[in-house]
Motif scaffolding. Structure first.
Motif: not given
Length: 711
Positions: A413-414, A457-462, A495-497, A649-651
């Motif tokens: 979370p950011q 992206h790193r918050s998980g909201d792709y 691409g990552r998203s 969280y995705p991870l």
């Protein structure tokens, strides 16, 4: 000889008597005729609203204020220019005079002369004599006292509207605003500061709800389209009543090839019309042609007033705000604002107070204290910003965004202040392009977008990351080109998203093109080229092309190790990826254990890279047919990741997926089923029920249920 004379004078004549020779010069000054308003019994507005939309609670309160017996009240209707304050006052005026048994008195209070002449006309209406009025006009008696003397003694209850009182000091200085047992006073103003309105009840007015805004357009142009068409146009106009009225008036008065609402909406967003604000202003002929009825001018009235009050910096701050979006802007962003010499840092605070007090902006709370400014207002301000100021404004806006956006955001979370920047980085990019700013300024805006995309992206909201990255690529590439390094990095983010959203084929195509461009433009061993290698590997592996994917991971690992050494965080990430795909090979087992030790020593046990490495190692052990060895590692990884990031969280979901596989391989079906159910629910919430990883989780659950003991 008699020296007496008999004479008589009529009218303005005079009789003079003298002895000897006299030279007499006489000047006759004739008092001018009536110079006040033609009427105070009718509202002096350009166009009466066909029907007042929304404002139900406010109108209920104001109607109660003019019911029989109600008096001694002052009600201040304040808000942004064009938000419909005068329309509300007009509607109340009509109710008071037709249903509540009051006389209505309407005075233009926009300037001292209009206020004074209008209030003296009120005194005349209430019974003041010509002599009293002449004395007040000439300064021989206090004008405000005369007016309120007759208002207090009115034989009928009244409603007095002081419209457009945007300079409240003229009310205070003359003592024009008072209360009376005989009536009720309503003031319309842009001035929101309570200090100007002691003992008054303040009613704030803003934009309309979506459905009511659509109905305003339909009231004026009922045949131009559906309610939904009107709602979409209303959204584009920010649901500001003035903008809606101008647009509706334009549509209603077209003669040659009339547009529909859908046509109008297209012209506002992507049509050939050179200036949307100018298009909106073309509807002014339907409601009057005063500057208050033009979007391009209504805000300037307030800015001019602020400058006259010694706050020219408010205008400069407003032009800076026009570089960003109308969405809530964290106030902390303005802490370093400076446009020397026009806006020195020490003047930002009073400049902002000026905007707030004149209703050009408002404070809102979105977890943080934020500032919000209307979008159509910002577009109008940007349109009129002098060309020589634009580059410096945009560069300052980019500098402030860069200071607020983390350079290397961590996973998880950011900070809410970062996610609130999403609309502002897009708006800044659009503004730099529209203003034809220089390359360095556009690159600074693109860097802002890249940082915020990475954080989202790193918050998980792709999905949000994909939307922002895609728009940023489209905008930045138009100015910088597809092969600019910042554009290449944003393309990688697209691409990552796509990959995280399960759109593996699309991600594969994007990555292949970006890798080819990076190799050609930057070289085969450049950091961005190696990043493209690593990212391309994952859709390849998910689509069954494992050998090519592993080769790319190995290339990225070896390249990063040459560039930065084996202990750099990016090298550790690449080594972890290699472990997850090659630990089945005996020669890699020792490398896996060394990697975990290196991560713990260099980054700490709780670092996201360390946790990712432990997860990759557990996955590799499971994939190598060693579930018993993997179980303690994966249990620890799930516990740490859920504690650190939360269960959705995705991870953390990836770790739970591996735990499910390990438990199933060991035949521990009851616990495997329990975790698989959590996994399916989490994947569906985060990625949707049709995502490949959600379907994989559902397949695991079905297999465990069919293989385990009856439930």
């Amino acid at each position: 000889m008699s020296t007496g004379n008999e004479a008589r004078a009529d009218g303005q004549g005079r009789v003079y008597q003298a002895s000897g020779d006299q030279h007499i010069i006489e000047h006759h000054h004739h008092a001018p005729g009536w110079s006040g308003p033609d009427s105070v019994r009718r509202p002096a507005i350009g166009r009466a609203p066909l029907q007042l939309r929304d404002r139900v609670a406010e109108m209920d309160r104001l109607r109660a204020a003019v019911e029989p017996g109600a008096s001694n009240g002052v009600y201040v209707l304040h808000g942004l220019g064009g938000c419909g304050k005068t329309a509300v006052a007009y509607t109340l005026f009509q109710h008071a005079t037709t249903e509540a048994g009051r006389i209505g008195l309407w005075v233009n209070a926009s300037d001292s002369a209009s206020l004074r002449s209008g209030m003296l006309a009120v005194a005349a209406d209430r019974g003041a004599t010509d002599g009293e009025l002449t004395g007040a006009r000439s300064g021989l008696r206090p004008a405000a006292d005369l007016v309120w003397h007759y208002l207090d003694r009115s034989d009928q209850p009244w409603l007095l509207v002081l419209d457009n009182a945007d300079t409240p000091e003229i009310l205070r200085d003359g003592g024009w605003l008072r209360t009376s047992a005989a009536g009720t006073v309503v003031v319309t103003t842009r001035q929101a500061a309570p200090r100007w309105w002691p003992s008054a009840e303040l009613l704030q007015f803003g934009v309309l709800p979506r459905q009511d805004a659509a109905l305003v357009l339909r009231d004026l142009a009922p045949h131009a389209g559906s309610v939904e068409d009107a709602a979409q146009v209303a959204d584009r106009l920010g649901r500001l009543p003035l903008a809606l009225t101008l647009a509706g008036g334009f549509l209603a008065h077209q003669v040659i090839s009339p547009w529909t609402l859908a046509d109008y909406g297209r012209q506002l967003t992507s049509g050939p019309h050179p200036d949307p604000i100018d298009l909106i202003d073309q509807g002014a002929s339907a409601i009057g042609d005063g500057s208050r009825h033009l979007l391009s001018r209504t805000w300037q009235i307030s800015v001019d007033a602020l400058a006259a009050q010694g706050l020219p910096e408010s205008g400069h701050l407003l032009r800076l705000l026009a570089c960003w979006a109308s969405d809530p802007l964290p106030l902390a962003l303005l802490a370093g604002a400076e446009l020397d010499p026009e806006l020195p840092a020490l003047r930002v605070e009073p400049a902002l107070r000026g905007l707030l007090e004149h209703s050009l902006a408002e404070l809102v709370s979105h977890g943080l204290r934020c500032l919000r400014t209307h979008g159509v207002l910002l577009d109008s301000v940007a349109r009129s910003t002098p060309a020589e100021q634009r580059e410096r404004l945009a560069a300052t806006a980019a500098r402030l965004l860069l200071a607020a956006a983390p350079q290397v955001p961590d996973r998880g979370p950011q900070d809410p202040g970062v996610t609130l920047l999403v609309p502002h980085v897009s708006a800044l990019l659009r503004r730099t392009i529209g203003w034809a700013c220089g390359r360095s300024t556009v690159e600074a805006a693109a860097e802002c977008a890249l940082r915020v995309v990475t954080a989202v992206h790193r918050s998980g909201d792709y999905a949000a990351a994909l939307s922002l990255a895609g728009e940023a690529v489209h905008l930045a590439a138009a100015s910088l080109g597809e092969e600019n390094v910042l554009v290449l990095r944003l393309r990688l983010r697209v691409g990552r998203s796509l990959y995280r959203l399960g759109r593996f084929e699309e991600a594969l195509g994007r990555y292949r093109q970006v890798l080819a461009d990076c190799e050609r433009v930057l070289g085969p061993d450049a950091p961005d080229t190696l990043e493209a290698c690593l990212r391309l590997a994952w859709p390849l592996i998910n689509l069954g092309q494992r050998a090519e994917g592993v080769a790319l991971i190995r290339r990225a690992t070896e390249g990063r190790t040459r560039l930065w050494g084996p202990l750099h965080p990016l090298s550790l990430l690449a080594r972890a990826a290699l472990v997850s795909e090659t630990s089945a090979q005996p020669e890699e087992a020792e490398a896996s254990e060394t990697l975990i030790a290196d991560c713990r020593r260099e980054l700490g046990e709780g670092h996201s890279i360390t946790l990712a490495a432990e997860l990759d190692y557990a996955y590799a052990l499971s994939d190598a047919g060693r579930p018993a060895d993997a179980l303690p590692h994966i249990r620890a990884a799930v516990a740490h990741l859920v504690q650190r990031f939360g269960s959705d969280y995705p991870l953390a979901l990836n770790a739970r997926s591996t735990l499910c596989a390990v438990l199933g391989a060991l035949g521990q079906y009851p616990e495997a089923i329990e975790h698989a159910e959590l996994l399916v629910d989490g994947r569906a919430r985060v990625l949707g029920p049709a995502h490949p990883w959600t379907l994989y989780a559902q397949g695991l659950l079905d297999r465990f249920r069919s293989s385990g003991p009856p439930r």
